[in-house]
Design a protein around this motif. Structure first.
Motif, PDB file in Angstrom:
ATOM      1  N   VAL A  54      67.857  82.212 -65.488  1.00 42.41           N
ATOM      2  CA  VAL A  54      66.521  81.845 -64.942  1.00 42.41           C
ATOM      3  C   VAL A  54      65.734  83.028 -64.459  1.00 42.41           C
ATOM      4  CG1 VAL A  54      67.132  79.418 -64.428  1.00 42.41           C
ATOM      5  CG2 VAL A  54      67.486  81.002 -62.706  1.00 42.41           C
ATOM      6  N   THR A  55      64.458  83.170 -64.743  1.00 43.65           N
ATOM      7  CA  THR A  55      63.698  84.265 -64.343  1.00 43.65           C
ATOM      8  C   THR A  55      63.065  84.044 -63.047  1.00 43.65           C
ATOM      9  OG1 THR A  55      61.545  83.182 -65.203  1.00 43.65           O
ATOM     10  CG2 THR A  55      63.018  84.652 -66.748  1.00 43.65           C
ATOM     11  N   TRP A  56      62.344  84.836 -62.263  1.00 40.35           N
ATOM     12  CA  TRP A  56      61.719  84.901 -61.183  1.00 40.35           C
ATOM     13  C   TRP A  56      60.711  83.385 -61.117  1.00 40.35           C
ATOM     14  CZ3 TRP A  56      56.591  84.783 -59.451  1.00 40.35           C
ATOM     15  CH2 TRP A  56      56.508  84.783 -58.111  1.00 40.35           C
ATOM     16  N   ARG A  57      60.063  83.414 -62.300  1.00 34.18           N
ATOM     17  CA  ARG A  57      59.127  82.422 -62.622  1.00 34.18           C
ATOM     18  C   ARG A  57      59.711  81.169 -62.752  1.00 34.18           C
ATOM     19  NH1 ARG A  57      55.262  85.416 -67.298  1.00 34.18           N
ATOM     20  NH2 ARG A  57      56.975  84.469 -68.518  1.00 34.18           N
ATOM     21  N   SER A 116      76.436  84.497 -50.398  1.00 30.89           N
ATOM     22  CA  SER A 116      75.085  84.972 -50.364  1.00 30.89           C
ATOM     23  C   SER A 116      75.310  86.749 -51.046  1.00 30.89           C
ATOM     24  CB  SER A 116      74.411  85.274 -48.901  1.00 30.89           C
ATOM     25  OG  SER A 116      75.485  85.804 -48.238  1.00 30.89           O
ATOM     26  N   VAL A 117      76.733  87.066 -51.129  1.00 31.05           N
ATOM     27  CA  VAL A 117      77.022  88.235 -51.553  1.00 31.05           C
ATOM     28  C   VAL A 117      78.066  87.850 -52.849  1.00 31.05           C
ATOM     29  CG1 VAL A 117      76.469  89.708 -49.803  1.00 31.05           C
ATOM     30  CG2 VAL A 117      78.730  89.086 -50.186  1.00 31.05           C
ATOM     31  N   GLY A 118      77.745  88.573 -54.014  1.00 35.12           N
ATOM     32  CA  GLY A 118      78.891  88.422 -55.056  1.00 35.12           C
ATOM     33  C   GLY A 118      78.033  87.087 -55.551  1.00 35.12           C
ATOM     34  N   ASN A 119      78.886  86.502 -56.965  1.00 38.52           N
ATOM     35  CA  ASN A 119      78.613  85.390 -57.779  1.00 38.52           C
ATOM     36  C   ASN A 119      77.447  85.849 -58.236  1.00 38.52           C
ATOM     37  OD1 ASN A 119      79.830  83.302 -58.589  1.00 38.52           O
ATOM     38  ND2 ASN A 119      78.732  81.905 -57.232  1.00 38.52           N
ATOM     39  N   VAL A 120      76.246  85.404 -57.784  1.00 42.70           N
ATOM     40  CA  VAL A 120      74.974  85.808 -58.559  1.00 42.70           C
ATOM     41  C   VAL A 120      73.960  86.420 -57.767  1.00 42.70           C
ATOM     42  CG1 VAL A 120      75.354  83.836 -60.241  1.00 42.70           C
ATOM     43  CG2 VAL A 120      73.923  83.535 -58.066  1.00 42.70           C
ATOM     44  N   ASN A 152      73.735  86.457 -64.767  1.00 42.59           N
ATOM     45  CA  ASN A 152      74.144  86.691 -63.508  1.00 42.59           C
ATOM     46  C   ASN A 152      73.289  86.507 -62.316  1.00 42.59           C
ATOM     47  OD1 ASN A 152      73.322  89.197 -64.104  1.00 42.59           O
ATOM     48  ND2 ASN A 152      74.613  90.315 -62.942  1.00 42.59           N
ATOM     49  N   VAL A 153      72.157  85.881 -62.762  1.00 47.53           N
ATOM     50  CA  VAL A 153      70.917  86.018 -61.824  1.00 47.53           C
ATOM     51  C   VAL A 153      70.518  84.469 -61.646  1.00 47.53           C
ATOM     52  CG1 VAL A 153      68.673  86.235 -61.101  1.00 47.53           C
ATOM     53  CG2 VAL A 153      70.326  88.192 -62.455  1.00 47.53           C
ATOM     54  N   GLY A 154      70.535  84.166 -60.102  1.00 45.60           N
ATOM     55  CA  GLY A 154      70.137  82.731 -59.988  1.00 45.60           C
ATOM     56  C   GLY A 154      69.310  82.664 -58.842  1.00 45.60           C
TER      57      GLY A 154
END
Length: 285
Positions: free
Chosen positions: A131-134, A216-220, A274-276
């Motif tokens: 998913v993007t920022w948008r 909040s750290v790691g994962n994504v 890897n971004v959420g």
């Protein structure tokens, strides 16, 4: 948007009281060029923040209610970590420029995070990715919420431990048992998966911090509202947007950004495996 309202499976909210904290790196591990310094005192108004990253189940409700099409679906391709790819050879279009451990995969999107042969089966409680920022901003608006500022994100990640390196304090990630989902082994070819995960972990894995935030750290990596540069044009789709927290690919030899103060950026229309994100809302004073 065709519908408004909070998704049934949207993460529980943690309420964070107004306060002041030391924003920036105090561990000595700041990455040159990441602008983690100087340390400065920052005032933060009260806000509510998701206790976890937004899950696949919650994002699916948003899409079902609105018919929203993500940027990766519209583009038809997205990056997938090379060891995680699930696609026929014809759909693997080569390595991403400058980062050969990322494969550009046709048909990779939030429903197929590792490529067209993957699915969300068994992943309802994993963070939505690709998913993007948008896309994240659209979901947040549907819920009547928004993306966190960098200050809000870091304040919440610290969980009341002002100056600490990690959400749990200064102990290293593997000290006394794994505390976060990062890379183990030799990056980017061998992951021993000592923490149990090659890619994403369920959002309620490991232990929450002092405020009740999970992973909040790691994962994504998690999108923040802020642009990377204060004078960036907010309307420019090429403006760099800040991401926080690191991901399952972070390793001390390559990306030691699984720390409270660590930051990076990419364009608002970029997605990857890897971004959420998580969302916030302002609270009345």
């Amino acid at each position: 948007m065709a519908a408004t309202g909070r998704a049934e499976h949207h993460p529980a909210e943690v309420l964070v009281a107004a306060g002041q904290f030391a924003m920036g790196d105090s561990s000595g591990d700041a990455n040159p060029g990441d602008a983690e310094l100087p340390i400065r005192r920052v005032d933060v108004a009260a806000f509510g923040i998701d206790s976890t990253s937004v899950t696949n189940a919650a994002f699916a409700e948003f899409v079902a209610a609105t018919g929203y099409v993500t940027d990766a679906e519209d583009l038809g391709i997205s990056p997938v970590f090379h060891l995680a790819v699930r696609a026929d050879d014809r759909d693997v279009l080569g390595a991403a420029s400058g980062t050969p451990w990322w494969a550009v995969v046709r048909g990779a999107d939030w429903r197929h995070p590792a490529g067209p042969l993957s699915s969300l089966d068994g992943l309802d409680d994993h963070p939505v990715v690709q998913v993007t920022w948008r896309d994240a901003t659209a979901y947040a608006a549907w819920c009547g919420r928004r993306l966190p500022s960098e200050a809000e994100w870091e304040y919440a990640s610290r969980g009341g431990l002002d100056g600490a390196k990690y959400p749990w304090g200064d102990a290293e990630v593997d000290e006394g048992g794994w505390r976060a989902n990062i890379w183990q082994g030799r990056f980017p070819t061998v992951n021993t998966c000592e923490d149990g995960y090659l890619t994403t972990a369920p959002v309620h894995t490991f232990a929450p911090n002092g405020y009740g935030l999970w992973q909040s750290v790691g994962n994504v990596w998690e999108w923040c509202h802020d642009t990377w540069l204060p004078d960036a044009d907010q309307a420019d789709p090429e403006a760099l947007r800040v991401m926080r927290g690191g991901s399952y690919l972070c390793h001390i030899s390559y990306c030691n950004r699984y720390r409270n103060s660590a930051r990076t950026s990419t364009t608002a229309d970029s997605a990857s495996g890897n971004v959420g994100f998580r969302t916030v809302r302002s609270l009345a004073p």
